[in-house]
Design a protein around this motif. Structure first.
Motif, PDB file in Angstrom:
ATOM      1  N   TYR A  14       3.428  -4.626   1.052  1.00 24.52           N
ATOM      2  CA  TYR A  14       2.735  -3.416   1.482  1.00 24.52           C
ATOM      3  C   TYR A  14       1.241  -3.544   1.173  1.00 24.52           C
ATOM      4  O   TYR A  14       0.856  -3.922   0.073  1.00 24.52           O
ATOM      5  N   LYS A  15       0.425  -3.232   2.159  1.00 20.47           N
ATOM      6  CA  LYS A  15      -1.019  -3.316   1.994  1.00 20.47           C
ATOM      7  C   LYS A  15      -1.550  -2.091   1.245  1.00 20.47           C
ATOM      8  O   LYS A  15      -0.949  -1.012   1.314  1.00 20.47           O
ATOM      9  N   PRO A  16      -2.684  -2.247   0.560  1.00 22.06           N
ATOM     10  CA  PRO A  16      -3.293  -1.087  -0.114  1.00 22.06           C
ATOM     11  C   PRO A  16      -3.725  -0.031   0.905  1.00 22.06           C
ATOM     12  O   PRO A  16      -4.044  -0.352   2.053  1.00 22.06           O
ATOM     13  N   ILE A  17      -3.721   1.210   0.459  1.00 24.59           N
ATOM     14  CA  ILE A  17      -4.202   2.313   1.285  1.00 24.59           C
ATOM     15  C   ILE A  17      -5.588   2.691   0.782  1.00 24.59           C
ATOM     16  O   ILE A  17      -5.764   3.024  -0.395  1.00 24.59           O
ATOM     17  N   LEU A  18      -6.576   2.628   1.678  1.00 21.41           N
ATOM     18  CA  LEU A  18      -7.957   2.935   1.304  1.00 21.41           C
ATOM     19  C   LEU A  18      -8.287   4.337   1.793  1.00 21.41           C
ATOM     20  O   LEU A  18      -8.162   4.638   2.984  1.00 21.41           O
ATOM     21  N   ILE A  19      -8.707   5.187   0.871  1.00 21.86           N
ATOM     22  CA  ILE A  19      -8.944   6.589   1.187  1.00 21.86           C
ATOM     23  C   ILE A  19     -10.416   6.934   0.976  1.00 21.86           C
ATOM     24  O   ILE A  19     -10.973   6.711  -0.097  1.00 21.86           O
ATOM     25  N   ASP A  20     -11.032   7.496   2.037  1.00 21.25           N
ATOM     26  CA  ASP A  20     -12.363   8.080   1.925  1.00 21.25           C
ATOM     27  C   ASP A  20     -12.165   9.594   1.915  1.00 21.25           C
ATOM     28  O   ASP A  20     -11.784  10.186   2.935  1.00 21.25           O
ATOM     29  N   PRO A  21     -12.384  10.244   0.774  1.00 21.03           N
ATOM     30  CA  PRO A  21     -12.130  11.687   0.685  1.00 21.03           C
ATOM     31  C   PRO A  21     -12.861  12.505   1.735  1.00 21.03           C
ATOM     32  O   PRO A  21     -12.377  13.574   2.136  1.00 21.03           O
ATOM     33  N   ASN A  22     -13.997  12.005   2.209  1.00 21.33           N
ATOM     34  CA  ASN A  22     -14.766  12.753   3.195  1.00 21.33           C
ATOM     35  C   ASN A  22     -14.088  12.784   4.557  1.00 21.33           C
ATOM     36  O   ASN A  22     -14.440  13.591   5.419  1.00 21.33           O
ATOM     37  N   GLU A  23     -13.131  11.904   4.778  1.00 25.94           N
ATOM     38  CA  GLU A  23     -12.439  11.832   6.067  1.00 25.94           C
ATOM     39  C   GLU A  23     -11.131  12.616   6.078  1.00 25.94           C
ATOM     40  O   GLU A  23     -10.377  12.570   7.052  1.00 25.94           O
ATOM     41  N   HIS A  24     -10.859  13.336   5.003  1.00 22.99           N
ATOM     42  CA  HIS A  24      -9.604  14.080   4.911  1.00 22.99           C
ATOM     43  C   HIS A  24      -9.876  15.515   4.467  1.00 22.99           C
ATOM     44  O   HIS A  24     -10.824  15.789   3.733  1.00 22.99           O
ATOM     45  N   GLU A  25      -9.011  16.408   4.927  1.00 24.27           N
ATOM     46  CA  GLU A  25      -9.144  17.804   4.525  1.00 24.27           C
ATOM     47  C   GLU A  25      -8.727  18.014   3.081  1.00 24.27           C
ATOM     48  O   GLU A  25      -9.270  18.872   2.385  1.00 24.27           O
ATOM     49  N   ASP A  26      -7.747  17.243   2.646  1.00 28.60           N
ATOM     50  CA  ASP A  26      -7.225  17.447   1.288  1.00 28.60           C
ATOM     51  C   ASP A  26      -6.826  16.108   0.684  1.00 28.60           C
ATOM     52  O   ASP A  26      -5.944  15.417   1.207  1.00 28.60           O
ATOM     53  N   VAL A  27      -7.511  15.701  -0.370  1.00 27.82           N
ATOM     54  CA  VAL A  27      -7.115  14.546  -1.170  1.00 27.82           C
ATOM     55  C   VAL A  27      -7.087  15.035  -2.619  1.00 27.82           C
ATOM     56  O   VAL A  27      -8.127  15.317  -3.203  1.00 27.82           O
ATOM     57  N   SER A  28      -5.894  15.163  -3.182  1.00 25.57           N
ATOM     58  CA  SER A  28      -5.779  15.709  -4.528  1.00 25.57           C
ATOM     59  C   SER A  28      -4.810  14.891  -5.363  1.00 25.57           C
ATOM     60  O   SER A  28      -3.865  14.282  -4.856  1.00 25.57           O
ATOM     61  N   LEU A  29      -5.083  14.883  -6.634  1.00 24.80           N
ATOM     62  CA  LEU A  29      -4.260  14.160  -7.594  1.00 24.80           C
ATOM     63  C   LEU A  29      -3.224  15.108  -8.177  1.00 24.80           C
ATOM     64  O   LEU A  29      -3.567  16.170  -8.681  1.00 24.80           O
ATOM     65  N   ILE A  30      -1.949  14.723  -8.101  1.00 29.76           N
ATOM     66  CA  ILE A  30      -0.885  15.558  -8.656  1.00 29.76           C
ATOM     67  C   ILE A  30      -0.673  15.235 -10.130  1.00 29.76           C
ATOM     68  O   ILE A  30      -0.572  16.113 -10.986  1.00 29.76           O
ATOM     69  N   GLY A  31      -0.605  13.951 -10.437  1.00 27.94           N
ATOM     70  CA  GLY A  31      -0.408  13.547 -11.824  1.00 27.94           C
ATOM     71  C   GLY A  31       0.062  12.110 -11.901  1.00 27.94           C
ATOM     72  O   GLY A  31       0.083  11.388 -10.904  1.00 27.94           O
ATOM     73  N   SER A  32       0.440  11.673 -13.101  1.00 25.00           N
ATOM     74  CA  SER A  32       0.836  10.283 -13.315  1.00 25.00           C
ATOM     75  C   SER A  32       2.327  10.184 -13.646  1.00 25.00           C
ATOM     76  O   SER A  32       2.948  11.139 -14.127  1.00 25.00           O
ATOM     77  N   LEU A  33       2.876   9.005 -13.390  1.00 24.00           N
ATOM     78  CA  LEU A  33       4.279   8.745 -13.692  1.00 24.00           C
ATOM     79  C   LEU A  33       4.497   8.796 -15.203  1.00 24.00           C
ATOM     80  O   LEU A  33       3.872   8.059 -15.955  1.00 24.00           O
ATOM     81  N   HIS A  34       5.400   9.672 -15.615  1.00 25.48           N
ATOM     82  CA  HIS A  34       5.684   9.823 -17.047  1.00 25.48           C
ATOM     83  C   HIS A  34       7.044   9.249 -17.418  1.00 25.48           C
ATOM     84  O   HIS A  34       7.197   8.630 -18.459  1.00 25.48           O
ATOM     85  N   TYR A  35       8.025   9.440 -16.540  1.00 22.74           N
ATOM     86  CA  TYR A  35       9.379   8.989 -16.852  1.00 22.74           C
ATOM     87  C   TYR A  35      10.074   8.607 -15.560  1.00 22.74           C
ATOM     88  O   TYR A  35       9.815   9.191 -14.501  1.00 22.74           O
ATOM     89  N   LEU A  36      10.956   7.647 -15.672  1.00 19.11           N
ATOM     90  CA  LEU A  36      11.692   7.144 -14.496  1.00 19.11           C
ATOM     91  C   LEU A  36      13.179   7.234 -14.802  1.00 19.11           C
ATOM     92  O   LEU A  36      13.658   6.787 -15.836  1.00 19.11           O
ATOM     93  N   LEU A  37      13.925   7.828 -13.881  1.00 19.18           N
ATOM     94  CA  LEU A  37      15.377   7.945 -14.012  1.00 19.18           C
ATOM     95  C   LEU A  37      16.034   7.181 -12.859  1.00 19.18           C
ATOM     96  O   LEU A  37      15.692   7.410 -11.687  1.00 19.18           O
ATOM     97  N   ARG A  38      16.943   6.314 -13.193  1.00 21.60           N
ATOM     98  CA  ARG A  38      17.600   5.481 -12.169  1.00 21.60           C
ATOM     99  C   ARG A  38      19.106   5.577 -12.320  1.00 21.60           C
ATOM    100  O   ARG A  38      19.648   5.384 -13.408  1.00 21.60           O
ATOM    101  N   LYS A  39      19.760   5.863 -11.231  1.00 21.54           N
ATOM    102  CA  LYS A  39      21.218   5.925 -11.243  1.00 21.54           C
ATOM    103  C   LYS A  39      21.786   4.522 -11.022  1.00 21.54           C
ATOM    104  O   LYS A  39      21.479   3.863 -10.017  1.00 21.54           O
ATOM    105  N   LEU A  40      22.563   4.070 -11.991  1.00 24.08           N
ATOM    106  CA  LEU A  40      23.160   2.746 -11.913  1.00 24.08           C
ATOM    107  C   LEU A  40      24.466   2.824 -11.139  1.00 24.08           C
ATOM    108  O   LEU A  40      25.332   3.651 -11.412  1.00 24.08           O
ATOM    109  N   GLN A  41      24.606   1.935 -10.143  1.00 22.65           N
ATOM    110  CA  GLN A  41      25.816   1.952  -9.314  1.00 22.65           C
ATOM    111  C   GLN A  41      26.862   0.988  -9.888  1.00 22.65           C
ATOM    112  O   GLN A  41      26.535   0.028 -10.530  1.00 22.65           O
TER     113      GLN A  41
END
Length: 243
Positions: free
Chosen positions: A216-243
């Motif tokens: 997957y290629k990086p996504i390059l974002i110019d905030p001036n070209e978008h109506e809304d670019v906002s940060l929600i937060g960072s990954l704190h915990y990961l839960l994985r269901k083992l099959q």
């Protein structure tokens, strides 16, 4: 009790007559008599011998305060120090027990966090308000208050193998771009959200969203070209269901 009387107490404690005491101190017997009667003061040499040879407490000899023998005072100080040490150790142990009990009580608390839709691990996609699932976490798994966290299900493979399709991620909310730079973050772009590693290009004022999966290629974002670019937060915990 005068200094002379204290000298006499020392001599009697050693069970010596004035002649023998004088010989021990290197003075005349008459000098011992005069010192004990208070007619003359003991010399510095005499005081030195009494403290070094017989262990007399110099402070007691000059003032009458404290114990006659220095080792008695040292023993009392040592006993006091040991008592304080025992008290300190006891209080430390009790404090640790309280902290441990508090941690155990906190760890026994369980919170339910609703899985509020999906987050893309690929191109950003819109997420709905439907609750897909509920995950339970212990108090020790989170910092701060439970309202600081949201949970989302991963859809896509751009973050393989670290974050995989159908994993549930717990995001700690934050809008501090600088502090979260370099972390895996949830970012909203024009109403769609994606999970990527955040990289800020301060020079060009651009936001790079990096994938872990090299396909997957990086996504390059110019905030001036978008109506809304906002940060929600960072990954704190990961839960994985083992099959």
């Amino acid at each position: 009790m005068t200094t002379g009387e204290r000298l006499k107490s020392i001599r009697k404690g050693l069970k010596l007559i004035q002649l023998d005491f004088a010989e021990c101190l290197g003075v005349k017997a008459s000098a011992i008599s005069q010192m004990e009667n208070g007619h003359i003061k003991p010399s510095l040499d005499t005081l030195y011998l009494l403290t070094t040879k017989y262990g007399i407490n110099l402070h007691w000899l000059l003032t009458g305060n404290g114990e006659m023998y220095a080792n008695v005072m040292d023993k009392k100080l040592e006993d006091t120090a040991q008592s304080f040490s025992k008290i300190k150790n006891f209080l430390t142990d009790e404090l640790m027990n309280i902290v441990k009990a508090k941690e155990n009580a906190q760890d026994s608390q369980v919170f339910d966090i609703p899985v509020m839709g999906e987050i893309a691990a690929g191109l950003p996609v819109e997420t709905g308000d439907n609750i897909l699932d509920v995950v339970s976490v212990r108090r020790s798994m989170i910092n701060g208050v439970i309202d600081d966290y949201i949970s989302l299900r991963v859809n896509g493979h751009s973050m393989d193998p670290f974050v995989m399709h159908n994993d549930v991620v717990i995001i700690r909310k934050s809008q501090d771009w600088g502090r979260l730079n370099g972390l895996i973050c949830a970012v909203r772009i024009d109403g769609s959200i994606t999970l990527k590693k955040l990289a800020l290009d301060d020079k060009r004022k651009l936001i790079m969203l990096m994938s872990i999966n090299e396909e997957y290629k990086p996504i390059l974002i110019d905030p001036n070209e978008h109506e809304d670019v906002s940060l929600i937060g960072s990954l704190h915990y990961l839960l994985r269901k083992l099959q």
